[in-house]
Design a protein around this motif. Structure first.
Motif, PDB file in Angstrom:
ATOM      1  N   GLY A 104      -1.512  -5.223  -8.229  1.00 15.93           N
ATOM      2  CA  GLY A 104      -1.855  -3.905  -7.703  1.00 15.93           C
ATOM      3  C   GLY A 104      -2.804  -3.978  -6.524  1.00 15.93           C
ATOM      4  N   LEU A 105      -3.811  -4.836  -6.622  1.00 11.89           N
ATOM      5  CA  LEU A 105      -4.780  -4.995  -5.527  1.00 11.89           C
ATOM      6  C   LEU A 105      -4.115  -5.565  -4.280  1.00 11.89           C
ATOM      7  N   THR A 114       3.286   2.091  -2.681  1.00  8.58           N
ATOM      8  CA  THR A 114       4.327   3.085  -2.986  1.00  8.58           C
ATOM      9  C   THR A 114       5.707   2.444  -3.031  1.00  8.58           C
ATOM     10  N   GLN A 115       5.999   1.563  -2.049  1.00 10.86           N
ATOM     11  CA  GLN A 115       7.321   0.910  -2.027  1.00 10.86           C
ATOM     12  C   GLN A 115       7.525   0.031  -3.248  1.00 10.86           C
ATOM     13  N   ARG A 346       3.449  -1.400 -14.631  1.00  7.96           N
ATOM     14  CA  ARG A 346       3.902  -0.348 -13.719  1.00  7.96           C
ATOM     15  C   ARG A 346       2.841   0.732 -13.575  1.00  7.96           C
ATOM     16  N   GLU A 347       2.282   1.148 -14.724  1.00  7.90           N
ATOM     17  CA  GLU A 347       1.241   2.180 -14.680  1.00  7.90           C
ATOM     18  C   GLU A 347       0.046   1.708 -13.854  1.00  7.90           C
ATOM     19  N   ALA A 348      -0.383   0.455 -14.114  1.00  7.18           N
ATOM     20  CA  ALA A 348      -1.543  -0.085 -13.384  1.00  7.18           C
ATOM     21  C   ALA A 348      -1.265  -0.165 -11.886  1.00  7.18           C
ATOM     22  N   MET A 349      -0.041  -0.564 -11.515  1.00  7.43           N
ATOM     23  CA  MET A 349       0.344  -0.614 -10.100  1.00  7.43           C
ATOM     24  C   MET A 349       0.171   0.761  -9.466  1.00  7.43           C
ATOM     25  N   ALA A 353      -2.590   1.015  -6.623  1.00  4.22           N
ATOM     26  CA  ALA A 353      -2.029   0.835  -5.281  1.00  4.22           C
ATOM     27  C   ALA A 353      -1.555   2.119  -4.612  1.00  4.22           C
ATOM     28  N   CYS A 354      -1.477   3.226  -5.340  1.00  6.19           N
ATOM     29  CA  CYS A 354      -0.919   4.454  -4.759  1.00  6.19           C
ATOM     30  C   CYS A 354      -2.001   5.534  -4.621  1.00  6.19           C
ATOM     31  N   GLU A 355      -1.795   6.420  -3.660  1.00  8.31           N
ATOM     32  CA  GLU A 355      -2.723   7.529  -3.422  1.00  8.31           C
ATOM     33  C   GLU A 355      -1.945   8.824  -3.195  1.00  8.31           C
TER      34      GLU A 355
END
Length: 431
Positions: A104-105, A114-115, A346-349, A353-355
């Protein structure tokens, strides 16, 4: 497989639970003898001068998040390299979580969150594989088991004399909760009611957005036919805040139940859109005027708008889940890896990583939901004493001693080692 897991209301996982407990006990003893990595957040690395280098993965992840937040590419990449050296998807719980958080980081640093998240959620998991993971989760921990028990028992108590029972299920997915209820309704004194289920879920990517909901309806219709329960299914696959009350086909003479277990967290809140989809859906439910609204929530605080605060809370939350699996499920179990990789990772990603509108993992604490529901015009039912007593007995007799079951402010709380992870309550529209 569906019959074995979903019928007999839970007897099938007793043998699996016993096997898991035996295997994890054996592994725990072996780990003590070998003095391997522990779950304090520290991992043992390569030897230096005859001694092993002990690394604090939690601290490394926090430092890396701070570097990513400051767009310090050099420092962030150096820390990511060190984290990856000591993490592994097949290691202990902390090492597995560190690997997921590092992914994720790295995605956030590269601006590709997002991708990557979109590509993850478009990968299809078969209902069969998901069912195996569901079976493992039922056997290893009480969270899903108690949620279904709380919901189904509430519905059974409410519909003792109903001629028609209509359940509107927000977030039905594969409908794993309902075969057991259908089986119980079939043996109701005086015969079963007519059962109507409106299965609601988000549209799937691709040419058949309602495919999974429709398949769920077909499967549930077969169970209803087997148990001779009159049945009708209405599939809705669209964004929940676009649903109109007419779409739900509510009839005046039916007992109406709204059920939503752990899926409200995917809706955007007022920090993103002024007219919050959460409040829109709660207003829709209030207009439906159900006899009961059953709500299960993920009790998380990793919804802060500020990245570092959110990251720290996510670290605490997912540490709890990975530790729970580490303690209760052998490391090499394929279904454990599926849960960790295709659900937790997936949840952690998404959280890391998303905003903006792309960040859909937005849990709130049960106290925040209490305020939100009350403001939306709902009154909370007291917890049923019988349900609470039976739930506590099941947890204390069948599961690991570190699982928590408690109550607060009319919520049934579930957790692990002092941290509340899930909460359940039931509501009705205020007069």
């Amino acid at each position: 497989m569906f019959d074995m897991v979903l019928l007999n209301c839970g007897q099938s996982e007793s043998a699996l639970r016993e096997a898991l407990q035996n295997e994890t006990s054996k592994n725990a003893n072996q780990n003590k003898q070998s003095k391997g990595s522990n779950y304090s957040g520290k991992a043992r690395g390569r030897k230096r001068g005859g001694k092993k280098d002990v690394v604090d993965l939690r601290n490394l992840l926090t430092l890396c998040a701070q570097a990513v937040s400051a767009n310090d590419q050099r420092n962030a990449n150096a820390l990511l390299t060190k984290i990856r050296l000591h993490s592994s998807l097949t290691g202990d719980g902390m090492q597995r979580m560190a690997q997921c958080f590092a992914d994720g980081l790295e995605a956030r640093l590269a601006g590709s969150g997002t991708q990557i998240y979109t590509s993850l959620i478009t990968q299809r998991t078969s209902a069969g594989n998901f069912l195996k993971a569901h079976h493992l989760f039922l056997a290893a921990c009480p969270f899903k088991k108690l949620s279904n028990f709380f919901s189904n028992k509430t519905i059974m108590n409410l519909s003792e004399k109903a001629t028609t029972l209509h359940i509107v299920d927000f977030g039905i997915m594969y409908g794993f909760q309902w075969p057991c209820l259908i089986q119980r309704l079939s043996s109701r004194p005086g015969g079963p009611p007519k059962l109507r289920i409106t299965g609601i879920d988000l549209p799937r990517p691709g040419f058949r957005p309602s495919e999974r909901v429709e398949e769920t309806g077909i499967r549930l219709a077969k169970y209803a036919a087997t148990f001779k329960v009159p049945f009708e299914f209405n599939a809705i696959a669209q964004k929940w805040d676009t649903i109109q009350i007419e779409d739900l086909k509510i009839e005046s003479d039916e007992v109406l139940v709204v059920n939503c277990l752990y899926r409200f967290r995917y809706m955007l809140d007022e920090t993103v859109v002024v007219d919050s989809p959460r409040n829109i859906v709660l207003n829709l439910i209030r207009k439906m005027n159900p006899d009961v609204f059953i709500q299960g929530i993920v009790n998380g605080a990793h919804n802060a708008p500020f990245f570092i605060s959110r990251f720290r809370e996510a670290l605490f939350f997912y540490s709890t889940l990975f530790d729970m699996l580490e303690t209760n499920v052998p490391r090499e179990t394929p279904e454990r890896m599926l849960i960790e990789r295709e659900i937790f990772a997936r949840e952690a990603m998404n959280v890391i990583a998303c905003e903006g509108a792309e960040r859909i993992e937005r849990p709130e604490t049960y106290k925040q939901w209490q305020v939100r529901n009350t403001r939306a015009g709902f009154t909370q039912f007291p917890l049923n004493d019988e349900i609470m007593k039976m739930a506590k007995e099941r947890v204390h007799t069948c599961y690991h001693k570190d699982f928590i079951i408690n109550e607060d402010s009319r919520w049934l709380l579930q957790g692990w080692k002092g941290r509340i992870v899930y909460a359940l309550s039931s509501w009705k529209p205020s007069c």
